[in-house]
Design a protein around this motif. Structure first.
Motif, PDB file in Angstrom:
ATOM      1  N   LEU A   1       0.830  -1.198   0.000  1.00 45.94           N
ATOM      2  CA  LEU A   1       0.000   0.000   0.000  1.00 45.94           C
ATOM      3  C   LEU A   1       0.868   1.253   0.000  1.00 45.94           C
ATOM      4  CD1 LEU A   1      -2.634  -1.037   2.711  1.00 45.94           C
ATOM      5  CD2 LEU A   1      -2.838  -1.232   0.211  1.00 45.94           C
ATOM      6  N   GLU A   2       0.298   2.352  -0.491  1.00 51.14           N
ATOM      7  CA  GLU A   2       1.017   3.623  -0.476  1.00 51.14           C
ATOM      8  C   GLU A   2       1.138   4.164   0.938  1.00 51.14           C
ATOM      9  OE1 GLU A   2      -0.532   6.561  -3.097  1.00 51.14           O
ATOM     10  OE2 GLU A   2      -0.464   5.268  -4.871  1.00 51.14           O
ATOM     11  N   TRP A   3       2.251   4.825   1.210  1.00 49.80           N
ATOM     12  CA  TRP A   3       2.450   5.427   2.513  1.00 49.80           C
ATOM     13  C   TRP A   3       1.664   6.733   2.608  1.00 49.80           C
ATOM     14  CZ3 TRP A   3       5.204   4.096   6.925  1.00 49.80           C
ATOM     15  CH2 TRP A   3       5.943   2.908   6.832  1.00 49.80           C
ATOM     16  N   PRO A   4       1.047   6.998   3.767  1.00 51.57           N
ATOM     17  CA  PRO A   4       0.416   8.304   3.973  1.00 51.57           C
ATOM     18  C   PRO A   4       1.485   9.375   4.160  1.00 51.57           C
ATOM     19  CG  PRO A   4       0.303   6.993   5.969  1.00 51.57           C
ATOM     20  CD  PRO A   4       0.889   6.107   4.909  1.00 51.57           C
ATOM     21  N   GLU A   5       1.075  10.615   4.206  1.00 49.53           N
ATOM     22  CA  GLU A   5       2.031  11.716   4.332  1.00 49.53           C
ATOM     23  C   GLU A   5       2.118  12.275   5.749  1.00 49.53           C
ATOM     24  OE1 GLU A   5       1.202  14.701   1.432  1.00 49.53           O
ATOM     25  OE2 GLU A   5       1.506  13.356  -0.280  1.00 49.53           O
ATOM     26  N   ASP A   6       1.001  12.426   6.430  1.00 46.41           N
ATOM     27  CA  ASP A   6       1.015  13.032   7.758  1.00 46.41           C
ATOM     28  C   ASP A   6       1.744  12.131   8.754  1.00 46.41           C
ATOM     29  OD1 ASP A   6      -0.410  15.170   6.804  1.00 46.41           O
ATOM     30  OD2 ASP A   6      -2.350  14.355   7.411  1.00 46.41           O
ATOM     31  N   PRO A   7       2.599  12.679   9.620  1.00 47.58           N
ATOM     32  CA  PRO A   7       3.402  11.861  10.525  1.00 47.58           C
ATOM     33  C   PRO A   7       2.599  10.897  11.400  1.00 47.58           C
ATOM     34  CG  PRO A   7       4.271  14.080  10.465  1.00 47.58           C
ATOM     35  CD  PRO A   7       2.997  14.103   9.684  1.00 47.58           C
ATOM     36  N   HIS A   8       1.454  11.344  11.926  1.00 47.76           N
ATOM     37  CA  HIS A   8       0.696  10.433  12.798  1.00 47.76           C
ATOM     38  C   HIS A   8       0.136   9.255  12.010  1.00 47.76           C
ATOM     39  CE1 HIS A   8      -2.318  13.168  11.175  1.00 47.76           C
ATOM     40  NE2 HIS A   8      -3.298  12.401  11.614  1.00 47.76           N
TER      41      HIS A   8
END
Length: 290
Positions: A147-154
């Motif tokens: 899956l693609e990684w999200p951008e926001d740190p949390h």
């Protein structure tokens, strides 16, 4: 082992600290309401669909195999019907939204946007990316690793926690199969440790009272547990040795990705995430290992 390489025990510590961040999406108040908006109104359907969606619209066989100790009949009652209501892509999108909303609610904007969160996310992501090079024999992890990684740190922290959890989970199943431990033996001996209530394990895994009682009798016959007149189970010496060996083997199979951040990185990650996890657990009434 290099001086800075984390021990299996330290890898287990990091996993246990990250676990509440991962399982939040199954217990948060936002979860069932959000899944209902895409047609997954039943809790069991939402759970099986949300955790297996990374594999695509697979049938009940692969889902039951990957989840191991859940009743296959319960899986068949909701999969593949779930895919006629919502696509795997829709389910994954809803799951990410639940993580976003629940983490922001539980931790608050200051923590979500903090330097500590960014540091924890970077460390966890480094370990998870290292795990992504070790997908062989780990189907549920491999699906999530694609899956693609999200951008926001949390959300990066949540996704990394999910990857490291499923990496460990696939390794644990390999250890169970290698040791000849059946799904019901695994559950009954887990209940016998006293770490978690037998009623929670039975209900959450979809087994009836009769099926659970049969599982207890089987574990007693194999000398793994004893059971009193009330049905409370306790580990025998053989059962205790089995559980200890399984946990040690699981730790050994799960530690390799943490070498990417080293012992000090693992210690720092656990230090950073511990207050996040304590807050998430308290705010969302997550199950706790005793």
């Amino acid at each position: 082992m290099p001086n800075d390489a984390p021990s299996p025990d330290l890898g287990r510590t990091v996993w246990s600290v990250l676990e509440p961040i991962h399982i939040l999406v199954y217990f948060a108040s936002e979860a069932q309401a959000r899944y209902a908006t895409i047609g997954l109104e039943h809790r069991a359907m939402a759970y099986f669909a949300s955790r297996s969606a990374a594999m695509g619209a697979v049938g009940p066989g692969p889902v039951a195999a990957a989840f191991y100790n859940f009743n296959p009949e319960v899986v068949r009652s909701v999969i593949p019907h779930a895919w006629s209501l919502a696509s795997p892509e829709d389910v994954l999108h809803a799951r990410s939204e639940i993580a976003e909303q629940a983490l922001r609610r539980s931790l608050g904007p200051e923590t979500v946007d903090s330097a500590e969160m960014r540091e924890a996310a970077d460390l966890a992501r480094s370990a998870a990316l290292a795990a992504a090079g070790l997908v062989h024999g780990r189907p549920l992890f491999a699906a999530h690793a694609g899956l693609e990684w999200p951008e926001d740190p949390h959300l990066v922290l949540w996704h990394a926690a999910t990857l490291l959890r499923e990496f460990r989970g696939d390794g644990h199943i390999a250890a169970l199969v290698s040791a000849g431990v059946s799904p019901m033996d695994a559950l009954v001996t887990h209940a016998a440790t006293g770490e978690i209530k037998a009623s929670f394990l039975r209900k959450s895994r979809g087994w009836s009272d009769e099926e659970w009682d049969a599982g207890v009798r089987g574990a007693v016959e194999r000398g793994l547990v004893t059971a009193d007149s009330e049905g409370t189970v306790s580990l025998t010496d053989a059962g205790r040795t089995l559980r200890s060996d399984l946990e040690s083997r699981t730790d050994e199979l799960s530690v390799e990705p943490y070498a990417a951040i080293g012992r000090k990185g693992c210690e720092r990650l656990a230090e950073l995430v511990s207050p996040f996890s304590d807050t998430v657990r308290a705010e969302n009434n997550l199950p706790v290992r005793q």
